[in-house]
Enzyme design. Structure first.
Site, PDB file in Angstrom:
ATOM      1  N   THR A  28       0.848  -1.193   0.000  1.00 52.78           N
ATOM      2  CA  THR A  28       0.000   0.000   0.000  1.00 52.78           C
ATOM      3  C   THR A  28       0.883   1.243   0.000  1.00 52.78           C
ATOM      4  OG1 THR A  28      -0.125   0.391   2.390  1.00 52.78           O
ATOM      5  CG2 THR A  28      -1.616  -1.268   1.464  1.00 52.78           C
ATOM      6  N   ASP A  29       0.317   2.341  -0.408  1.00 50.50           N
ATOM      7  CA  ASP A  29       0.999   3.615  -0.224  1.00 50.50           C
ATOM      8  C   ASP A  29       0.906   4.004   1.249  1.00 50.50           C
ATOM      9  OD1 ASP A  29       2.416   5.932  -0.791  1.00 50.50           O
ATOM     10  OD2 ASP A  29       1.237   6.406  -2.560  1.00 50.50           O
ATOM     11  N   ALA A  30       1.756   4.929   1.635  1.00 50.26           N
ATOM     12  CA  ALA A  30       1.888   5.269   3.056  1.00 50.26           C
ATOM     13  C   ALA A  30       0.574   5.814   3.610  1.00 50.26           C
ATOM     14  CB  ALA A  30       3.004   6.290   3.251  1.00 50.26           C
ATOM     15  N   GLY A  31       0.063   5.168   4.631  1.00 54.72           N
ATOM     16  CA  GLY A  31      -1.153   5.617   5.294  1.00 54.72           C
ATOM     17  C   GLY A  31      -2.433   5.254   4.583  1.00 54.72           C
ATOM     18  N   ALA A  32      -2.344   4.653   3.403  1.00 53.57           N
ATOM     19  CA  ALA A  32      -3.550   4.369   2.628  1.00 53.57           C
ATOM     20  C   ALA A  32      -4.532   3.439   3.337  1.00 53.57           C
ATOM     21  CB  ALA A  32      -3.170   3.814   1.256  1.00 53.57           C
TER      22      ALA A  32
END
Length: 1006
Positions: free
Chosen positions: A288-292
């Site tokens: 995942t992308d950061a914080g997604a």
């Protein structure tokens, strides 16, 4: 006791022997591959001679459920009982190793001091996959070198390359991508990823991850924005940027992007488990992308609990969660809850963990010393001499000559007596968010000065105003702290000496950076909202070096803080500088009226200084362009493609003073430089090209290197040529060279040379081919000039007539050739006919259509002087048969509608937003007639209707009307039916909505 042998009681020595034999027997029973125990490996998963699948399965079988869950977070803990080391995903490596985080220091960001190559869009501008593979290999080597130095910081899972298509030049992250074209993007990303991975058949040098899946090209509200993309564009454009590198096994996974596509967050896009993995036989590890993951329950509100969200992500094909910085406990708790609630099974868990372990095995994580050749790489490779030379070669090749009238370039070093080098970027190199620290830097001024040597002189000016700010109330001047560390500005100066002076750089939209002469550092927001001169360059997530000098009605100025954090709710109302009672400066006023007012004393005029340097020079080189942390970057799109007004004024003034003016445009994206194109004799474009920028610039300006770079995007003539940044249907909006109907400032593929090239004798290996064949396209290329040079021959294809709307042309191949003066060579480009395939949305599959395709060669998308027809025997797409169940999204045309998620797990529906919205289905064969229609619909609002009309959405015959009841929930679908008036023949069928409703699919009945 029949059958029992009674013996004497064993001795102590014999008991010990029996115990030992029993232990061995138990150990053998515990090992599925017990034979490996005799090889010296403690477990089968430790045996590098076994297959990857066997090793992964063995290790999975030894892990507890809790241990498996712990491996799903970006920061995977060590598992000492099995000898598993800690592992982390995510070292940024877009154009060199950039940065990573230190789990032992609270996730602090650590920036690399490795080789910095040109920005990604510059690497693609070389159109040279062989070079790009070498660059990727160097980056992979340096990843190993950093990993050997500190494995806790520098992981071997690299988050690069970025393959999001450069659909719109205003995208803030334009510098990170390669091209607006999927074929070129695929060629460059495959080369870069292959280089990173290395050529060993068993081991990965490093593990590259493609970013960001899918249809992500805007920064505004990127976590909640919805990219609405019809199936044909999704398959033939956006997905085609990702497929080549994955199909070539040049990457080990993808990162899901923040945005939604057709109503569904990409973090739970089922493509991650299906479509994407179908392109390769290798196991992929998706992140995942950061914080997604938190967005799913936060800003997107897609799921009620994190357990539901994380479970859905895993089922959709996500393997590793990048969230909550170094704190894995939140992910562990959510996934554990999902297992307890039955939202996940251990089989789901094993698939995700198995994907992660597969990559770790290929990196050699569990192998004995000496087996993996890449493990022998040491930090000595970091920015070594070979990589420095490669950085210069890459910087050379990425430069694009945009204009060269009257033989302005190249400059003659022996006869050029004076060169003026002026402009805001003439003696500095800037890094970007995904750059490492420059290990050294050669600026344009330094490169030109060194190249000119003792043959001439160089006059320099940054072309920026040098000012002093005097408090109108006290008469005192703002003063910068001396020393490299800087300090808080103070109002102590009684005169405008050096310590009271600031160089002002205008980056457009009123945003300035101010550099203190006292220590050559930039003003920045400091602790307690003080203003300090302590920044080497504008940097950081919020870029707290941005200010505005706002003129007031009385002629005075106030200093406004303009860093990106002013947009955050927690920042507070204060934006203006105030001189406190102790004389120090802080951002403490909410309005200009409450701020301290200054007079702006211009000590030196930047334009006047540049003009003085340019006057009488043999040539004036004006270096203008962008500041990568300010003029568009992650989280911030550009609002205009124009140069800052002050930079344009500088170019105009220098051009007036010296007719032999050369503009060097150093930036990360296309600009609308219409005045420069019309009035300046020579224009050279370079991206922020890393540590060797100045040397490479001198190489090209003085003709030591013939410019061979080519544009990877259309450069539009005006902002007015661009649609909304969030309009992703390029066929409707007319974006990119595939669909743009206007005249660009510079076309895709464009770039000049110091020599000329002509094309002749185009020929095909065969004028006819079937869908499984390959055609070789050959053309003779002649260097018509007096200098050696390199040309990029570009092959475009266009189908003359098709069942579906097709691009006006598409790049289908390219080849580079280096020629001596007057030399002719044949360039041959192989075209697999399968590359002509497109998505047939009438039947939900990719097809090569029977037809005539024009194959054209040239040096840009708008200059293809030679073409030849190719007759292709493929499939004939039949008329529409709407008596089959038809997904509503597979329309031919539409008005007003959007696309949305049918359910949170899968499917795409058409969503009408109001009365009069419609979708159409062309060339529908009603044959002997239809009698009814059924449709799957959802309607969260008032009841409405869908009319069925023929051939026109408003005036065409009305043959039936579906009544759509309110279902109260957009995910609550019901089937509705209606009779149709008897209709026969071939028609375009329109479904016209009477109001807001969602339509998943429909079927005509006879």
């Amino acid at each position: 006791m029949t059958g029992v042998l009674v013996t004497a009681r064993p001795t102590r020595r014999r008991r010990r022997l029996f115990a030992l034999l029993a232990a061995v027997a138990l150990a053998a029973l515990a090992l599925p591959g017990a034979a490996s125990a005799s090889t010296g490996y403690p477990y089968p998963f430790r045996n590098p001679n076994l297959s990857l699948t066997t090793r992964v399965d063995d290790l999975l079988g030894r892990l507890t459920v809790a241990e498996k869950v712990s491996l799903l977070h970006q920061y995977e803990p060590a598992i000492p009982r099995l000898g598993l080391p800690a592992f982390k995903t995510g070292t940024e490596a877009l154009h060199g190793i950039a940065w990573s985080t230190d789990i032992n220091n609270g996730g602090a960001v650590v920036t690399a001091n490795g080789t910095v190559f040109p920005q990604a869009v510059g690497l693609a501008s070389t159109w040279d996959p062989t070079l790009i593979k070498q660059v990727g290999d160097a980056v992979g080597q340096e990843a190993r070198g950093f990993n050997a130095e500190n494995p806790a910081v520098w992981g071997l899972n690299l988050w690069a390359p970025v393959v999001n298509l450069l659909r719109d030049p205003r995208w803030g992250r334009n510098e990170e991508g390669y091209s607006e074209d999927p074929y070129l993007t695929g060629a460059i990303s495959t080369a870069y990823g292959s280089g990173i991975e290395g050529d060993n058949p068993n081991y990965l040098q490093a593990a590259p991850t493609l970013k960001h899946y899918l249809a992500y090209n805007n920064e505004a509200n990127r976590d909640t924005s919805d990219s609405v993309v019809p199936p044909k564009i999704l398959h033939d454009y956006d997905q085609q940027a990702f497929e080549p590198a994955i199909a070539a096994n040049a990457v080990t996974g993808v990162m899901a992007s923040y945005n939604l596509v057709n109503g569904r967050p990409n973090t739970v896009d089922p493509d991650l488990a299906t479509t994407e993995r179908s392109w390769t036989g290798d196991t992929l590890m998706n992140v995942t992308d950061a914080g997604a993951p938190d967005n799913l329950t936060g800003s997107e509100g897609y799921y009620a609990t994190q357990a539901e969200a994380d479970a859905a992500a895993i089922k959709a094909g996500v393997d590793s969660f990048t969230t909550d910085n170094t704190d894995a406990s939140i992910t562990v708790a959510a996934v554990t809850a999902a297992l307890q609630q039955g939202l996940l099974t251990e089989t789901d868990l094993d698939r995700a963990v198995g994907d992660i372990l597969s990559v770790r095995f290929r990196l050699g994580d569990f192998d004995p010393a000496g087996r993996n050749p890449y493990a022998a790489i040491t930090p000595a490779v970091i920015d070594d001499a070979a990589h420095q030379q490669l950085a210069r070669k890459a910087a050379d090749e990425q430069m694009v000559l945009l204009k060269n009238s009257g033989g302005t370039l190249p400059l003659n070093a022996s006869s050029t007596k004076k060169v003026a080098v002026v402009g805001p970027l003439e003696n500095t190199l800037y890094t970007d968010w995904y750059s490492g620290n420059l290990p050294y830097q050669v600026t344009p001024l330094q490169g030109i000065t060194q190249r000119l040597g003792d043959n001439g002189t160089v006059a320099a000016s940054e072309g920026s105003d040098r000012i002093a700010l005097r408090d109108t109330a006290t008469g005192k001047y703002l003063t910068g702290a001396t020393g490299s560390a800087g300090g808080t500005l103070a109002e102590t100066g009684t005169s405008a000496g050096a310590d009271q002076q600031f160089d002002v750089f205008d980056w457009g939209s009123g945003v300035d950076t101010l550099r203190a002469v006292a220590n050559n550092e930039y003003l920045s927001l400091g602790s307690g909202n003080t203003v300090a001169n302590n920044a080497t360059q504008p940097n950081g997530w919020y870029v707290q070096q941005q200010f505005k000098l706002d003129q007031q009605p009385d002629g005075s100025y106030v200093l406004e803080y303009a860093g990106y954090d002013t947009t955050e709710s927690w920042f507070g109302p204060n934006k203006y500088a105030v001189v406190g009672a102790d004389g120090t400066v802080s951002i403490a006023a909410a309005t200009p009226a409450a701020a301290t007012h200054f007079s702006k004393d211009v000590v030196t005029s930047g334009v006047a200084s540049a003009v003085a340097a340019a006057t009488g020079a043999s040539a004036a080189v004006v270096v203008v362009g962008s500041m990568p942390f300010i003029n568009g970057r992650e989280a911030h799109d550009r609002t205009t493609t124009a140069l800052p007004a002050s930079q344009e004024a500088l170019v105009e003034a220098v051009r007036k003073a010296n007719p032999n003016t050369i503009v060097v445009l150093e930036n990360s994206y296309p600009d609308t430089i219409n005045w420069e194109q019309a009035n300046v004799p020579a224009i050279l474009h370079t991206t922020h090209a890393g540590q060797e920028t100045g040397d490479a610039l001198a190489d090209v300006l003085f003709g030591d290197y013939d410019p061979s770079g080519r544009l990877t995007q259309t450069w539009y003539a005006s902002d007015a040529d661009l649609p909304s940044l969030t309009d992703y249907d390029i066929s409707k909006s007319g974006l990119t060279y595939e669909y743009y109907q206007g005249k660009p400032l510079y076309p895709f593929g464009y770039g000049l040379s110091y020599t000329g090239f002509s094309y002749h004798n185009l020929r095909l290996s065969s004028p006819v081919a079937d869908a499984q064949g390959t055609v070789r396209v050959s053309v003779d290329v002649t260097n018509t000039g007096s200098r050696a040079g390199t040309d990029t021959v570009q092959l475009y294809a266009h189908e003359r007539q098709s069942r579906e709307q097709q691009p006006q042309e598409q790049l289908r191949g390219f080849g580079q050739v280096t020629l001596a003066p007057q030399q002719t060579r044949t360039v041959t480009i192989s075209l697999p006919v399968s590359q002509l395939a497109f998505w047939d949305y009438t039947r939900n599959k990719s097809v090569v259509e029977t037809g005539t395709y024009d194959l054209a060669v040239g040096d840009s998308a708008t200059h293809t002087p030679l073409s030849a027809p190719l007759a292709v025997h493929g499939q004939v797409i039949p008329p529409r048969d709407l008596t089959r169940q038809t997904p509503a999204e597979n329309f031919d045309d539409y008005s007003g509608v959007t696309l949305t998620d049918t359910s949170k797990a899968s499917g795409t529906s058409v969503a009408a937003t109001g009365a009069g919205n419609w979708i159409s289905f062309a060339d529908t064969d009603l044959a002997s007639g239809v009698r009814g229609i059924s449709a799957a619909v959802a309607d969260a609002g008032p009841a409405t209707t869908v009319q069925v009309r023929l051939d026109d959405p408003t005036s065409g015959p009305l043959v039936g009307t579906l009544a759509i009841p309110s279902t109260a929930d957009k995910y609550a679908y019901t089937t509705v039916t209606a009779p149709l008036a008897h209709a026969t023949g071939r028609h375009t069928v329109y479904l016209v909505f009477g109001g807001a409703a969602d339509l998943a699919d429909f079927q005509l009945t006879r």
